[in-house]
Scaffold this active site. Structure first.
Site, PDB file in Angstrom:
ATOM      1  N   ASP A   9       0.865  -1.169   0.000  1.00  0.00           N
ATOM      2  CA  ASP A   9       0.000   0.000   0.000  1.00  0.00           C
ATOM      3  C   ASP A   9       0.912   1.232   0.000  1.00  0.00           C
ATOM      4  OD1 ASP A   9      -2.360   1.661   0.558  1.00  0.00           O
ATOM      5  OD2 ASP A   9      -1.531   1.813   2.579  1.00  0.00           O
ATOM      6  N   ASP A  11      -0.240   5.175   0.922  1.00  0.00           N
ATOM      7  CA  ASP A  11      -0.506   6.175   1.961  1.00  0.00           C
ATOM      8  C   ASP A  11      -0.566   5.539   3.342  1.00  0.00           C
ATOM      9  OD1 ASP A  11      -0.669   8.382   0.211  1.00  0.00           O
ATOM     10  OD2 ASP A  11      -2.707   7.825  -0.337  1.00  0.00           O
TER      11      ASP A  11
END
Length: 232
Positions: A9, A11
């Site tokens: 991922d 953020d």
């Protein structure tokens, strides 16, 4: 099957980006003359909704009766301007990778593993982070990038991790996923992946049941056995 790829991922996982996103939203709202302003607590609640356009729509839906509403086209334009503002903020260089991320990615690359991104954010934001934190294009760091604007349903749906796996040409048993949020964990698990979670400043209160490991950071001192194995 032995480990062949890591899927990240973006953020909150690669970097604590959410404050930069929050600033970009608020700056964009101000430029439109909107009286919207998201403080940290409001943004923490809004992060339960994945995707920037979706987040604005969720916020707007809760406004009092009679408050001005933006059309879907206006939301899309405002989000494009917010993305540009986020890029400007990162271009100033005021963002660093979370502890251990650079070491893990370099170690995985040296060990011959492939590297991928599976994110709800869009490709320009991934590029902005790569230029800010590595001084390189995202495609020079990651073999595969699967972004939120390329799939029908965003996290917690599994679509973006399934897209990353398809582009890698690998099954979930050959990969490890890295997340920082409950929605991300659910998304990765839905694609059949084993998940390592490093909670971020905005997700440290969430339930990570189902994660293989919940680590404070990705620094080598915290690496579980599968990561220690690739270090040799």
């Amino acid at each position: 099957m032995s480990l062949r790829a890591l899927i990240f991922d973006v953020d909150g996982t690669l970097a604590e980006t959410e404050e930069a996103h929050r600033r970009a939203f608020n700056d964009s709202f101000a430029s439109w003359g909107l009286d919207w302003s998201w403080d940290r607590e409001a943004y923490r609640r809004l992060l339960r909704t994945t995707g920037g356009k979706e987040r604005m729509l969720a916020f707007q839906a809760d406004l009092p009766d009679g408050a001005p509403r933006l059309t879907d086209d206006q939301i899309a334009q405002l989000h494009r301007e917010k993305t540009a503002r986020y890029g400007e903020i990162l271009a100033a260089g005021d963002l660093a990778l979370r502890p251990g991320v650079a070491d893990l990615i370099a170690t995985a690359r040296d060990a011959g593993l492939r590297l991928a991104v599976a994110t709800t954010t869009n490709l320009p934001n991934v590029e902005a982070l790569a230029r800010c934190c590595w001084g390189r294009e995202a495609c020079e760091i990651f073999d595969v990038i699967a972004a939120g604007d390329e799939v029908a349903a965003k996290k917690p749906a599994s679509d973006v991790f399934e897209l990353a796996l398809a582009r890698l040409g690998l099954g979930p048993e050959a990969c490890l996923a890295f997340e920082d949020s409950r929605n991300g964990l659910r998304s990765a698990m839905g694609a059949g992946l084993t998940v390592i979670v490093t909670p971020s400043a905005y997700t440290d209160h969430e339930d990570f049941t189902g994660a293989a490991h919940v680590l404070p950071t990705l620094e080598r001192a915290h690496w579980p056995a599968p990561l220690l194995a690739i270090a040799g």
